[in-house]
Design a protein around this motif. Structure first.
Motif, mmCIF file in Angstrom:
data_model
loop_
_atom_site.group_PDB
_atom_site.id
_atom_site.type_symbol
_atom_site.label_atom_id
_atom_site.label_comp_id
_atom_site.label_asym_id
_atom_site.label_seq_id
_atom_site.Cartn_x
_atom_site.Cartn_y
_atom_site.Cartn_z
ATOM 1 N N UNK A 357 0.988 -1.108 -0.027
ATOM 2 C CA UNK A 357 -0.097 -0.018 -0.065
ATOM 3 C C UNK A 357 0.902 1.312 0.156
ATOM 4 N N UNK A 358 2.240 1.406 0.544
ATOM 5 C CA UNK A 358 2.854 2.252 0.778
ATOM 6 C C UNK A 358 3.908 2.446 -0.326
ATOM 7 N N UNK A 359 4.499 1.347 -0.752
ATOM 8 C CA UNK A 359 5.433 1.343 -1.599
ATOM 9 C C UNK A 359 5.421 0.675 -3.048
ATOM 10 N N UNK A 360 4.071 0.293 -3.314
ATOM 11 C CA UNK A 360 3.691 -0.576 -4.310
ATOM 12 C C UNK A 360 3.323 0.473 -5.533
ATOM 13 N N UNK A 361 2.803 -0.229 -6.669
ATOM 14 C CA UNK A 361 2.476 0.646 -7.805
ATOM 15 C C UNK A 361 1.403 1.757 -7.506
ATOM 16 N N UNK A 362 0.618 1.553 -6.452
ATOM 17 C CA UNK A 362 -0.317 2.451 -6.203
ATOM 18 C C UNK A 362 -1.618 2.287 -7.188
ATOM 19 N N UNK A 363 -1.911 0.946 -7.774
ATOM 20 C CA UNK A 363 -2.885 0.951 -8.488
ATOM 21 C C UNK A 363 -4.235 0.949 -7.832
ATOM 22 N N UNK A 364 -4.330 0.294 -6.719
ATOM 23 C CA UNK A 364 -5.128 -0.089 -5.754
ATOM 24 C C UNK A 364 -4.811 -0.130 -4.276
ATOM 25 N N UNK A 365 -5.894 -0.013 -3.404
ATOM 26 C CA UNK A 365 -5.727 -0.284 -2.194
ATOM 27 C C UNK A 365 -6.021 -1.504 -1.344
ATOM 28 N N UNK A 366 -5.097 -2.342 -0.630
ATOM 29 C CA UNK A 366 -5.467 -3.683 -0.240
ATOM 30 C C UNK A 366 -5.808 -3.571 1.381
ATOM 31 N N UNK A 367 -7.226 -3.780 1.753
ATOM 32 C CA UNK A 367 -7.673 -3.664 2.917
ATOM 33 C C UNK A 367 -7.457 -5.005 3.522
ATOM 34 N N UNK A 368 -7.205 -5.009 4.988
ATOM 35 C CA UNK A 368 -6.997 -6.175 5.675
ATOM 36 C C UNK A 368 -7.801 -6.180 6.879
ATOM 37 N N UNK A 369 -8.755 -6.898 6.786
ATOM 38 C CA UNK A 369 -9.959 -6.933 7.847
ATOM 39 C C UNK A 369 -9.454 -8.029 9.004
ATOM 40 N N UNK A 370 -10.148 -7.418 10.077
ATOM 41 C CA UNK A 370 -9.980 -8.303 11.389
ATOM 42 C C UNK A 370 -10.499 -9.713 10.918
ATOM 43 N N UNK A 371 -11.411 -9.810 10.406
ATOM 44 C CA UNK A 371 -12.323 -11.099 10.153
ATOM 45 C C UNK A 371 -11.197 -11.953 9.212
ATOM 46 N N UNK A 372 -10.621 -11.459 8.143
ATOM 47 C CA UNK A 372 -9.636 -12.280 7.522
ATOM 48 C C UNK A 372 -8.521 -12.952 8.331
ATOM 49 N N UNK A 373 -8.102 -11.857 9.064
ATOM 50 C CA UNK A 373 -6.944 -12.456 10.447
ATOM 51 C C UNK A 373 -7.424 -13.727 11.032
#
Length: 407
Positions: A357-373
């Motif tokens: 999200x901070x150093x990638x190509x910036x094409x889109x944002x990746x959310x990480x939900x607590x449910x996934x964790x």
């Protein structure tokens, strides 16, 4: 109850002791589980972010549901009784026509809790001319206040102001480039029906879809009705829904209610939905194969542990340990592999997402939900316990006398 937890504490302590004795193996399998969990979380979050971005971009330029007048069809007279009628039917050309009683329909739809926005629209073909430059365009007559809830045009403006009416229009960036115009320039709109108007360009938008940016001209609803010879009429009613994936079901309900032709974004973007389904399937397959690999790793380590600790298991059985206790000792080891690996893997995956999200190509944002964790955590622990089941049963089935004699 206290006695029960006391016995579990003994089994837990023995399980930890076994893991410490095989420290190198324990570290390796924990790292393996962590890598598996990190892959599962990162890939799942990546796909979710990608799909969310694609859907957001798609729905950012169109309504969730569109209501149109039913197609014109030929009225065929039924043949007389006892006669055979052979027909060659040509479909009728579809003319630009208004939705009957659209004001009442709009008022009714405004009351439906399933819908979040309702906007009547009149649209049709025209030509935009400036000097010798001539382009085919699509006129879209709107009520700005209502239409803003369908497509937030203000967010897509790159110059000028969101203002239609009094001979002021909004045009796409590609159309502005093709015609060589800018905010404040004048433009002639001609519908080919002896209706034309000279308008001022109040703003230029960029929807991000080249075809739309090259053709769309937004203008006041009443002016569009006049240019398209549809006084007081609308050709489309655009709708949005709270749950975008329920759009097809809502479209069916609204279609039955209004007797109009209802098209949802899911139907008009069938190829996109197929691609999203394929992505989801591939993600699920990756998760399954990673989980299987992790399970085999845990099972192999614990099987080796059973062989290495056959004598210790025999001594435990001889000193009064039951088969169930031996079984739980190895199940606890599997659960600990899953727990420690999932915690480390979750941290690693979060770090990967942060880097993207901070150093990638910036094409889109990746959310990480607590449910996934939490889901990854439970999956890893369950995989660890299931993988430990076979080694645990083998350890519990050992004969104590034979086990003590094992060298």
């Amino acid at each position: 109850m206290k006695h029960f937890f006391g016995r579990l504490w003994i089994e837990w302590t023995i399980a930890i002791s076994f893991l410490r004795e095989g420290r190198a193996q324990s570290i390796m399998i924990t790292v393996g589980v962590a890598v598996g969990v990190a892959v599962i979380v990162f890939v799942t979050a990546l796909m979710q972010g990608l799909q969310s971005n694609i859907i957001q971009r798609t729905l950012g330029t169109q309504a969730h549901i569109r209501l149109l007048s039913p197609d014109d069809v030929n009225q065929i007279i039924a043949p007389a009784a006892g006669t055979l009628q052979l027909l060659q039917e040509d479909k009728r050309p579809q003319r630009l026509r208004s939705i009957n009683n659209w004001q009442q329909i709009t008022a009714t739809l405004d009351q439906l809790p399933l819908l979040t926005a309702v906007s009547p629209v009149v649209s049709g073909p025209a030509f935009a001319q400036r000097g010798d430059a001539l382009e085919s365009v699509a006129l879209v007559g709107i009520d700005v206040e209502r239409y803003q809830k369908i497509i937030p045009l203000k967010e897509y403006l790159i110059s000028g102001q969101l203002r239609v009416g009094a001979d002021e229009v909004l045009i796409g960036s590609q159309l502005a480039e093709d015609l060589g115009v800018q905010v404040g320039s004048k433009l002639r709109l001609d519908t080919g029906q002896q209706n034309s108007a000279v308008v001022n360009i109040a703003g230029i938008f960029e929807l991000g879809v080249r075809e739309l940016d090259a053709r769309y001209v937004y203008l006041d609803l009443k002016q569009a009705q006049s240019l398209l010879s549809l006084p007081g009429g609308v050709t489309v009613i655009d709708l949005t829904v709270a749950d975008i994936f329920e759009a097809e079901n809502v479209a069916a309900q609204v279609g039955r209610l209004t007797s109009l032709q209802a098209e949802s974004w899911i139907k008009t973007n069938a190829q996109l939905m197929n691609a999203i389904s394929a992505q989801s399937l591939s993600t699920s397959m990756i998760i399954v194969f990673v989980a299987i690999s992790v399970a085999f790793g845990i099972a192999s380590v614990l099987l080796v542990s059973v062989v290495q600790r056959t004598r210790e298991i025999g001594i435990l059985r001889a000193t009064g340990a039951t088969r169930q206790q031996i079984l739980r000792i190895f199940l606890f080891q599997g659960a600990m592999f899953g727990l420690l690996g999932s915690v480390l893997g979750s941290v690693a995956s979060y770090a990967l997402v942060w880097v993207f999200n901070n150093f990638g190509p910036g094409l889109f944002y990746i959310p990480v939900s607590i449910d996934l964790i939490m889901l990854a955590l439970l999956l890893a622990i369950l995989t660890g316990v299931l993988a430990a089941a076979i080694p645990a049963r083998r350890a519990a089935a050992l004969d104590p006398v034979e086990a003590i004699r094992h060298v």
